[in-house]
Write a protein that holds these residues in place. Structure first.
Motif, PDB file in Angstrom:
ATOM      1  N   MET A   1       0.846  -1.199   0.000  1.00 35.63           N
ATOM      2  CA  MET A   1       0.000   0.000   0.000  1.00 35.63           C
ATOM      3  C   MET A   1       0.882   1.250   0.000  1.00 35.63           C
ATOM      4  N   PRO A   2       1.523   1.564  -1.121  1.00 32.81           N
ATOM      5  CA  PRO A   2       2.449   2.699  -1.162  1.00 32.81           C
ATOM      6  C   PRO A   2       1.786   4.040  -0.900  1.00 32.81           C
ATOM      7  N   GLU A   3       0.567   4.246  -1.387  1.00 31.18           N
ATOM      8  CA  GLU A   3      -0.095   5.532  -1.183  1.00 31.18           C
ATOM      9  C   GLU A   3      -0.435   5.747   0.284  1.00 31.18           C
ATOM     10  N   GLU A   4      -0.941   4.706   0.946  1.00 35.67           N
ATOM     11  CA  GLU A   4      -1.246   4.808   2.371  1.00 35.67           C
ATOM     12  C   GLU A   4       0.025   5.006   3.184  1.00 35.67           C
ATOM     13  N   SER A   5       1.114   4.373   2.750  1.00 33.89           N
ATOM     14  CA  SER A   5       2.403   4.531   3.439  1.00 33.89           C
ATOM     15  C   SER A   5       2.882   5.971   3.349  1.00 33.89           C
ATOM     16  N   ASP A   6       2.773   6.553   2.149  1.00 37.49           N
ATOM     17  CA  ASP A   6       3.215   7.938   1.963  1.00 37.49           C
ATOM     18  C   ASP A   6       2.366   8.904   2.784  1.00 37.49           C
ATOM     19  N   ALA A   7       1.086   8.589   2.950  1.00 32.87           N
ATOM     20  CA  ALA A   7       0.212   9.469   3.729  1.00 32.87           C
ATOM     21  C   ALA A   7       0.535   9.410   5.214  1.00 32.87           C
ATOM     22  N   ALA A   8       0.939   8.230   5.699  1.00 32.02           N
ATOM     23  CA  ALA A   8       1.230   8.066   7.128  1.00 32.02           C
ATOM     24  C   ALA A   8       2.647   8.484   7.490  1.00 32.02           C
ATOM     25  N   LEU A   9       3.593   8.293   6.576  1.00 35.06           N
ATOM     26  CA  LEU A   9       5.003   8.588   6.848  1.00 35.06           C
ATOM     27  C   LEU A   9       5.435   9.798   6.033  1.00 35.06           C
ATOM     28  N   ARG A  10       5.708  10.906   6.739  1.00 34.28           N
ATOM     29  CA  ARG A  10       6.075  12.146   6.067  1.00 34.28           C
ATOM     30  C   ARG A  10       7.281  12.783   6.736  1.00 34.28           C
ATOM     31  N   ASN A  11       8.333  12.963   5.952  1.00 34.67           N
ATOM     32  CA  ASN A  11       9.545  13.620   6.442  1.00 34.67           C
ATOM     33  C   ASN A  11      10.091  12.968   7.712  1.00 34.67           C
ATOM     34  N   GLY A  12      10.035  11.640   7.741  1.00 36.66           N
ATOM     35  CA  GLY A  12      10.601  10.916   8.876  1.00 36.66           C
ATOM     36  C   GLY A  12       9.672  10.767  10.062  1.00 36.66           C
ATOM     37  N   TRP A  13       8.460  11.301   9.949  1.00 34.47           N
ATOM     38  CA  TRP A  13       7.507  11.247  11.055  1.00 34.47           C
ATOM     39  C   TRP A  13       6.325  10.354  10.697  1.00 34.47           C
ATOM     40  N   LEU A  14       5.795   9.663  11.705  1.00 35.41           N
ATOM     41  CA  LEU A  14       4.571   8.887  11.566  1.00 35.41           C
ATOM     42  C   LEU A  14       3.408   9.738  12.063  1.00 35.41           C
ATOM     43  N   TYR A  15       2.454   9.994  11.186  1.00 35.34           N
ATOM     44  CA  TYR A  15       1.268  10.769  11.548  1.00 35.34           C
ATOM     45  C   TYR A  15       0.207   9.805  12.083  1.00 35.34           C
ATOM     46  N   THR A  16      -0.113   9.941  13.373  1.00 37.82           N
ATOM     47  CA  THR A  16      -0.983   8.957  14.030  1.00 37.82           C
ATOM     48  C   THR A  16      -2.456   9.169  13.752  1.00 37.82           C
ATOM     49  N   GLY A  17      -2.854  10.409  13.398  1.00 34.26           N
ATOM     50  CA  GLY A  17      -4.265  10.703  13.229  1.00 34.26           C
ATOM     51  C   GLY A  17      -4.978  10.977  14.527  1.00 34.26           C
ATOM     52  N   ASP A  18      -4.267  10.858  15.671  1.00 35.66           N
ATOM     53  CA  ASP A  18      -4.865  11.141  16.973  1.00 35.66           C
ATOM     54  C   ASP A  18      -4.640  12.595  17.364  1.00 35.66           C
ATOM     55  N   LEU A  19      -5.658  13.209  17.933  1.00 32.80           N
ATOM     56  CA  LEU A  19      -5.550  14.580  18.419  1.00 32.80           C
ATOM     57  C   LEU A  19      -5.084  14.565  19.861  1.00 32.80           C
ATOM     58  N   ALA A  20      -4.105  15.412  20.173  1.00 40.39           N
ATOM     59  CA  ALA A  20      -3.514  15.396  21.507  1.00 40.39           C
ATOM     60  C   ALA A  20      -2.995  16.785  21.867  1.00 40.39           C
ATOM     61  N   ARG A  21      -2.570  16.934  23.116  1.00 41.78           N
ATOM     62  CA  ARG A  21      -1.915  18.159  23.581  1.00 41.78           C
ATOM     63  C   ARG A  21      -0.775  17.765  24.512  1.00 41.78           C
ATOM     64  N   MET A  22       0.154  18.687  24.731  1.00 45.28           N
ATOM     65  CA  MET A  22       1.285  18.451  25.628  1.00 45.28           C
ATOM     66  C   MET A  22       1.341  19.573  26.658  1.00 45.28           C
TER      67      MET A  22
END
Length: 516
Positions: free
Chosen positions: A382-403
């Motif tokens: 699933m290359p397209e899904e991989s590119d959407a989740a992995l961007r510039n070395g980061w994994l985008y979780t889709g979860d909303l959070a705060r620190m």
């Protein structure tokens, strides 16, 4: 370094120490490592080579541990599958995952017999003898799968020692974990040897898991939470796994007392059952130094109630399959914050960003993204899904959070409309896909509703074309196509689903109906 070679080193160092205890039977590290090597050699004699895919369709037994590490040692890629999945669910993963061999429960022989013609790539079915007499009524010699059947014990017995195995590179794919997808079909997260090894090592370091620990392993081994925290981490540290085939409050209290367990890992539902168990004696858990919670957010009231009754710290964390899975845990050397998923574990960085990928100020809500040696290689095929989740070395979780200002993270909302039932992820689209396949259904929408025992439950709204269709009819249909934890707890029939001007179903409006 990888999990297989680390097990070998641990076995040399702690050769006579118990690696696991299962139903009163003890296996030392030397015995476990020997069985792993012999099983790997047996697989090689069956023609399994580096890069081949092997599915594990097993519960919590020594077979899973030996099968998992044996497959890694021969260089194969492991695909763990929940054994309670339906034929449709298992078949999709086996076929999409290009599986050559399946290691499975003996109880599943009839199921794989029915599925055989739909699994053309599977060459070997290695059966684990876990239930004596499970298939006594079957004449296996007459089954269409008979030529593919092998006994797990025989595969081990035919193996040779020593078994050096192939060279394993850090970037080789060790495991493919299929996660429920928002598109209705599971996605296979490819985890490398480095991903799994680094996360198990860093979790063991962060939680101070050592050779002194007796870890209760009752979470399902096919789930990445257990795989890293309650299986790989203790085995690389010289600890002992107390393997529990199926979670039971009575069994947990008994086991913890008998073997002086020091670590328990579970989902909030398990903690609730332990807390509510009438015969739960705090003295039976007095040896525990740490309890670990994950899989879903633990209600603060439950966390405080459990800690007060049993006088043990509960450390909440966060993870996802794509990150092997752990990224955060509440630290042991600083104050724990109820409701928080904790801070970065060693070697892993979490960050909150806006829609442009820019970091947001402390306290502001954004998307949680992660980077580190634990982050997956991508999704299988699933290359397209991989590119959407992995961007510039980061994994985008889709979860909303705060620190907050001390580096503690808080999950604000989950991935879109995901439902968490007893720690398991259920995506509405998965259930909707099944409902839409029913000939008498026009439309369907699924959402999660609060449930006192499981955290959330699956609630369905359905528009039907056949007025005689009943809720019981649909529940029977769903049981044929969905795992038990994905089954609807309630199905309601309505005249029309609420939609916006573009035709998109308004889930918020449906949630408002539930609360009325």
């Amino acid at each position: 370094m990888n999990l297989s070679s680390r097990l070998g080193e641990t076995a040399k160092k702690y050769f006579d120490k118990p690696a696991y205890i299962f139903q009163g039977n003890i296996s030392t590290y030397a015995e476990l490592d020997g069985a792993v090597s012999k099983f790997a050699s047996g697989l090689e004699q069956l023609g399994i080579k580096k890069g081949d895919h092997i599915a594990l369709v097993l519960g919590n037994t020594p077979h899973f541990v030996i099968g998992f590490y044996g497959a890694l040692r021969v260089g194969a890629t492991v695909i763990p599958i929940n054994p309670i999945y339906t034929p449709d669910e298992i078949g999709y993963i086996v076929n999409n995952g290009d599986v050559r061999a399946v290691i499975m429960l003996d109880l599943l022989v009839p199921l794989f017999e029915k599925m055989n013609q739909h699994l053309p790539k599977v060459e070997h079915l290695i059966v684990c003898e876990t239930s004596p007499g499970a298939n006594n009524e079957l004449d296996v010699s007459k089954l269409s799968i008979y030529p593919k059947l092998k006994s797990f014990t025989e595969v081990v017995d035919t193996g040779n020692l020593p078994f050096p195995g192939p060279v394993l590179e850090d970037d080789d794919v060790a495991v493919i974990l299929y996660t429920s997808g928002t598109t209705g079909k599971p996605k296979g997260a490819m985890l490398t040897h480095l991903n799994l090894y680094s996360n198990a090592r860093d979790v063991a370091d962060y939680l101070k898991i050592s050779k002194e620990d007796q870890v209760i392993t009752t979470l399902p081994m096919f789930h990445v939470f257990c795989l890293t925290v309650a299986l790989n981490a203790p085995l690389m540290s010289g600890g002992t796994m107390l393997i529990v085939p199926k979670f039971s409050p009575k069994e947990i209290f008994k086991l913890a007392k008998e073997y002086e367990a020091t670590v328990f890992a579970g989902v909030p539902t398990m903690y609730n059952f332990l807390l509510q168990y009438p015969e739960g004696n705090p003295d039976d858990l007095s040896s525990l130094r740490l309890c670990i919670s994950g899989g879903a957010a633990m209600p603060v009231a439950l966390l405080k109630g459990f800690e007060q009754k049993f006088n043990v710290l509960v450390s909440e964390g966060y993870g996802l399959s794509e990150a092997s899975p752990v990224t955060c845990f509440n630290p042991l050397d600083r104050p724990r914050k109820p409701g928080s998923i904790g801070t970065n574990i060693v070697n892993v960085e979490n960050k909150i960003v806006d829609e442009n990928g820019d970091e947001v100020p402390e306290g502001q809500v954004g998307e949680l993204i992660v980077r580190g040696p634990n982050v997956m290689k991508g999704y299988y095929k699933m290359p397209e899904e991989s590119d959407a989740a992995l961007r510039n070395g980061w994994l985008y979780t889709g979860d909303l959070a705060r620190m907050d200002d001390e580096g503690y993270f808080y999950i604000v909302d989950r991935k879109k409309d995901m439902i968490i039932v007893g720690g398991y992820n259920v995506y509405p689209r998965e259930v909707e896909e099944v409902l839409y396949n029913h000939p008498d259904i026009v439309e369907a929408a699924v959402l999660g509703v609060p449930d006192p025992e499981q955290g959330e439950a699956v609630h369905c709204y359905v528009v039907k074309k056949n007025p005689d269709l009943t809720e019981d009819d649909l529940l029977v249909y769903c049981r044929e196509h969905l795992a038990k934890y994905k089954l609807p707890s309630k199905i309601e029939f309505i005249e029309e689903l609420p939609k916006n001007t573009t035709g998109k179903i308004l889930r918020r409006a449906l949630k408002d109906l539930v609360t009325k």
